[in-house]
Design a protein around this motif. Structure first.
Motif, PDB file in Angstrom:
ATOM      1  N   ASN A 242       0.807  -1.151   0.077  1.00 52.86           N
ATOM      2  CA  ASN A 242      -0.017  -0.006   0.035  1.00 52.86           C
ATOM      3  C   ASN A 242       0.846   1.140   0.012  1.00 52.86           C
ATOM      4  OD1 ASN A 242      -2.770   1.324   0.500  1.00 52.86           O
ATOM      5  ND2 ASN A 242      -1.665   2.051   2.326  1.00 52.86           N
ATOM      6  N   GLY A 243       1.790   1.275   0.778  1.00 55.64           N
ATOM      7  CA  GLY A 243       2.785   2.407   0.994  1.00 55.64           C
ATOM      8  C   GLY A 243       3.330   2.954  -0.223  1.00 55.64           C
ATOM      9  N   PHE A 244       3.805   1.797  -1.097  1.00 56.55           N
ATOM     10  CA  PHE A 244       4.627   2.056  -2.380  1.00 56.55           C
ATOM     11  C   PHE A 244       3.650   3.018  -3.399  1.00 56.55           C
ATOM     12  CE2 PHE A 244       4.820   1.083  -6.881  1.00 56.55           C
ATOM     13  CZ  PHE A 244       6.214   1.406  -7.155  1.00 56.55           C
ATOM     14  N   ALA A 245       2.349   2.219  -3.406  1.00 58.62           N
ATOM     15  CA  ALA A 245       1.501   2.935  -4.461  1.00 58.62           C
ATOM     16  C   ALA A 245       1.174   4.395  -3.752  1.00 58.62           C
ATOM     17  CB  ALA A 245       0.188   2.239  -4.656  1.00 58.62           C
ATOM     18  N   VAL A 246       0.748   4.553  -2.405  1.00 59.38           N
ATOM     19  CA  VAL A 246       0.456   5.786  -1.772  1.00 59.38           C
ATOM     20  C   VAL A 246       1.384   6.985  -2.113  1.00 59.38           C
ATOM     21  CG1 VAL A 246      -0.032   7.032   0.258  1.00 59.38           C
ATOM     22  CG2 VAL A 246      -0.884   4.852   0.020  1.00 59.38           C
ATOM     23  N   HIS A 247       2.759   6.508  -1.978  1.00 61.93           N
ATOM     24  CA  HIS A 247       3.661   7.731  -2.073  1.00 61.93           C
ATOM     25  C   HIS A 247       3.943   7.994  -3.401  1.00 61.93           C
ATOM     26  CE1 HIS A 247       4.125   7.696   2.135  1.00 61.93           C
ATOM     27  NE2 HIS A 247       4.618   6.361   2.265  1.00 61.93           N
ATOM     28  N   ASP A 248       3.972   7.126  -4.425  1.00 58.66           N
ATOM     29  CA  ASP A 248       3.832   7.434  -5.780  1.00 58.66           C
ATOM     30  C   ASP A 248       2.773   8.161  -6.273  1.00 58.66           C
ATOM     31  OD1 ASP A 248       4.434   6.785  -8.666  1.00 58.66           O
ATOM     32  OD2 ASP A 248       2.377   5.802  -8.900  1.00 58.66           O
ATOM     33  N   LEU A 249       1.645   8.243  -5.764  1.00 54.82           N
ATOM     34  CA  LEU A 249       0.365   8.824  -6.072  1.00 54.82           C
ATOM     35  C   LEU A 249       0.556  10.375  -5.133  1.00 54.82           C
ATOM     36  CD1 LEU A 249      -2.213   6.197  -5.677  1.00 54.82           C
ATOM     37  CD2 LEU A 249      -1.443   7.271  -7.802  1.00 54.82           C
ATOM     38  N   GLU A 250       1.099  10.131  -4.101  1.00 57.00           N
ATOM     39  CA  GLU A 250       1.294  11.446  -3.381  1.00 57.00           C
ATOM     40  C   GLU A 250       2.247  12.330  -4.083  1.00 57.00           C
ATOM     41  OE1 GLU A 250       3.718  12.990   0.523  1.00 57.00           O
ATOM     42  OE2 GLU A 250       3.142  10.811   0.572  1.00 57.00           O
ATOM     43  N   GLY A 316      -1.872  -5.617   1.367  1.00 61.31           N
ATOM     44  CA  GLY A 316      -1.806  -4.933   2.490  1.00 61.31           C
ATOM     45  C   GLY A 316      -1.049  -5.381   3.879  1.00 61.31           C
ATOM     46  N   SER A 317      -0.809  -4.640   4.758  1.00 67.66           N
ATOM     47  CA  SER A 317      -0.175  -5.013   5.980  1.00 67.66           C
ATOM     48  C   SER A 317      -1.003  -4.341   7.241  1.00 67.66           C
ATOM     49  CB  SER A 317       1.300  -4.674   5.973  1.00 67.66           C
ATOM     50  OG  SER A 317       1.484  -3.267   6.184  1.00 67.66           O
ATOM     51  N   ILE A 318      -0.664  -4.720   8.500  1.00 68.51           N
ATOM     52  CA  ILE A 318      -1.381  -4.428   9.686  1.00 68.51           C
ATOM     53  C   ILE A 318      -1.101  -2.941   9.848  1.00 68.51           C
ATOM     54  CG2 ILE A 318       0.571  -4.867  10.998  1.00 68.51           C
ATOM     55  CD1 ILE A 318      -3.057  -5.759  11.841  1.00 68.51           C
ATOM     56  N   ARG A 319       0.079  -2.340   9.290  1.00 69.32           N
ATOM     57  CA  ARG A 319       0.478  -1.143   9.634  1.00 69.32           C
ATOM     58  C   ARG A 319       0.015  -0.040   8.521  1.00 69.32           C
ATOM     59  NH1 ARG A 319       4.845  -3.446   7.509  1.00 69.32           N
ATOM     60  NH2 ARG A 319       6.135  -2.592   5.857  1.00 69.32           N
ATOM     61  N   THR A 327      -5.862  -2.243  -2.642  1.00 70.97           N
ATOM     62  CA  THR A 327      -5.088  -2.940  -1.864  1.00 70.97           C
ATOM     63  C   THR A 327      -5.680  -3.950  -1.297  1.00 70.97           C
ATOM     64  OG1 THR A 327      -3.688  -0.871  -0.999  1.00 70.97           O
ATOM     65  CG2 THR A 327      -3.638  -2.646   0.446  1.00 70.97           C
ATOM     66  N   ILE A 328      -5.164  -4.984  -1.316  1.00 67.52           N
ATOM     67  CA  ILE A 328      -5.631  -6.329  -0.893  1.00 67.52           C
ATOM     68  C   ILE A 328      -5.466  -6.669   0.638  1.00 67.52           C
ATOM     69  CG2 ILE A 328      -5.884  -8.707  -1.348  1.00 67.52           C
ATOM     70  CD1 ILE A 328      -4.816  -8.479  -4.201  1.00 67.52           C
ATOM     71  N   THR A 329      -6.402  -6.380   1.389  1.00 65.69           N
ATOM     72  CA  THR A 329      -6.441  -6.592   2.922  1.00 65.69           C
ATOM     73  C   THR A 329      -6.551  -7.997   3.154  1.00 65.69           C
ATOM     74  OG1 THR A 329      -8.618  -5.898   3.111  1.00 65.69           O
ATOM     75  CG2 THR A 329      -7.189  -4.183   3.122  1.00 65.69           C
ATOM     76  N   ASP A 330      -6.991  -8.948   2.656  1.00 62.07           N
ATOM     77  CA  ASP A 330      -6.995 -10.334   2.900  1.00 62.07           C
ATOM     78  C   ASP A 330      -5.673 -10.972   2.527  1.00 62.07           C
ATOM     79  OD1 ASP A 330      -7.183 -13.353   2.865  1.00 62.07           O
ATOM     80  OD2 ASP A 330      -9.358 -13.002   2.815  1.00 62.07           O
ATOM     81  N   SER A 331      -5.046 -11.631   3.666  1.00 63.98           N
ATOM     82  CA  SER A 331      -3.629 -11.650   3.565  1.00 63.98           C
ATOM     83  C   SER A 331      -3.540 -13.077   2.607  1.00 63.98           C
ATOM     84  CB  SER A 331      -2.873 -12.184   4.901  1.00 63.98           C
ATOM     85  OG  SER A 331      -3.454 -13.080   5.518  1.00 63.98           O
TER      86      SER A 331
END
Length: 414
Positions: A242-250, A316-319, A327-331
């Protein structure tokens, strides 16, 4: 009274170290051996053959030795069919089930060797006697949580043949440098050119290149160059968090990554909120593709993925903040999505992410070429220690590596 069995080794077993490893296994596990036949290939492309009688004091000890030898590439001289038992319940494998390596594997069924499809480490092997659309029975891997009651699961270690990849005798061709190991002392420019050649060769023969990327790709300023590689067709799939995509979009919406201006290294007022504002905007649009269609996002890696139909998996991850709608939240669902990507890949480029690199590495057969780049050598070492021994490691700044790789590929193609 001692017990013994005879095993065979075949291939480039001397220069690849297989012969020595097998001997070491026997001795380390309190057994002993007699080499009954040893034919050495005396020319560059000739293979060698060895037949070795392995003995131990107890049947259980011999069984454990044979198991380890099997994982290393030895096979019994007089193989019998693999043991098969039905799974007693969903998600429950029979006791003593065979746990796979990531090496190409065959099982013996009704007197014939069958290749195990979709091989990856730490799975069960399931046999389908009918084979569905196949001509005859088939065997394939299943993760434990996918086992269904009645699945015919391979048990024990008999009737199983493992083929670890052999180290090449020379370093020719674009893939010649990919012989494993990690070092911060190799010439970086030469290594990057080698990686570029390997990617170009993979694409020239119609292969699939997968990129596993962490947020440091964005933070370090390598975003635009990875986006160029996606746009020019050198990347066929992306696996990230999730973080990778968020910061790319940011970076597209606010010009920052985790609140920092990547160009000036300054922290704008309220910059620390930019990532959560970004998530809010993408949710408002309904997803990344929708935001691109609206014109809200018009640059970056995720933009190029959408515009060029390059599939991506965001696990996804817990953080995670948000997370993004994509983002796929089901592991388990995320694992399965990564697994589908990984099995299509011919070359995987892992960029500055330990957790996602290990996750993808667990899904890859040992025949898939892997390059892992990180400023921390422990990332590459851990990946290799967990079974992805085919990994080539580069210890360097990702913000330097990706732009140089893009220049080597794109300038060379012009």
């Amino acid at each position: 009274m001692s017990v013994s069995r005879t095993v065979e080794l075949e291939g480039h077993i001397i220069d690849s170290g297989v012969m020595g490893r097998c001997m070491g296994i026997v001795m380390d596990m309190d057994g002993w051996f007699d080499v009954e036949e040893f034919d050495v290939g005396t020319r560059k492309h000739e293979e060698s053959y060895a037949r070795m009688r392995v003995s131990a004091e107890e049947e259980e000890t011999l069984h454990e030795i044979l198991h380890q030898l099997n994982q290393t590439g030895a096979t019994l001289e007089d193989p019998i069919d693999a043991g098969i038992e039905p799974a007693p319940a969903d998600r429950v494998v029979p006791a003593g089930f065979y746990s796979t390596t990531n090496h190409p594997t065959e099982i013996r069924y009704e007197g014939k060797w069958i290749e195990v499809e979709r091989i990856e480490m730490d799975c069960a092997v399931v046999v389908d006697p009918e084979g569905g659309d196949h001509d005859g029975p088939r065997a394939y891997t299943k993760v434990l949580n996918a086992i269904e009651k009645g699945d015919l699961v391979v048990t024990g270690n008999t009737g199983i043949r493992v083929h670890p990849p052999e180290r090449p005798r020379d370093a020719g061709g674009a893939f010649g440098f990919m012989q494993g190991g990690v070092s911060s002392e190799r010439p970086a420019t030469t290594q990057i050119e080698n990686v570029a050649n390997a990617i170009a060769e993979t694409k020239d023969r119609g292969g699939n290149v997968m990129v596993v990327a962490g947020p440091a790709v964005i933070h370090s300023g390598a975003r635009n160059d990875l986006a160029r590689l996606v746009g020019e067709g050198y990347v066929d799939a992306i696996s990230a968090g999730n973080g990778f995509a968020v910061h790319d979009l940011e970076r597209d919406l606010y010009g920052t990554s985790l609140g920092m201006d990547v160009e000036t290294l300054e922290h704008p007022r309220k910059g620390h909120k930019h990532h959560i504002y970004t998530i809010s905007e993408i949710i408002r649009s309904g997803g990344i593709s929708e935001a691109v269609a609206e014109g809200k996002i018009d640059s970056g890696i995720m933009y190029e993925c959408v515009e060029n139909d390059v599939p991506f998996v965001l696990a996804g991850s817990i953080r995670d903040d948000g997370p993004l709608p994509d983002t796929i939240t089901d592991s388990i669902a995320a694992q399965n999505a990564i697994r589908e990507q990984a099995h299509d890949a011919d070359l995987v480029l892992m960029l500055a992410t330990l957790l996602h690199s290990v996750a993808v590495g667990n899904c890859l057969p040992s025949t898939t070429r892997v390059v892992c780049v990180d400023i921390n050598p422990a990332t590459v070492t851990q990946l290799q220690d967990r079974g992805s021994a085919q990994t080539v490691g580069m210890v360097t700044d990702i913000g330097t590596f990706v732009p140089l790789l893009a220049d080597a590929l794109l300038d060379g193609s012009e």
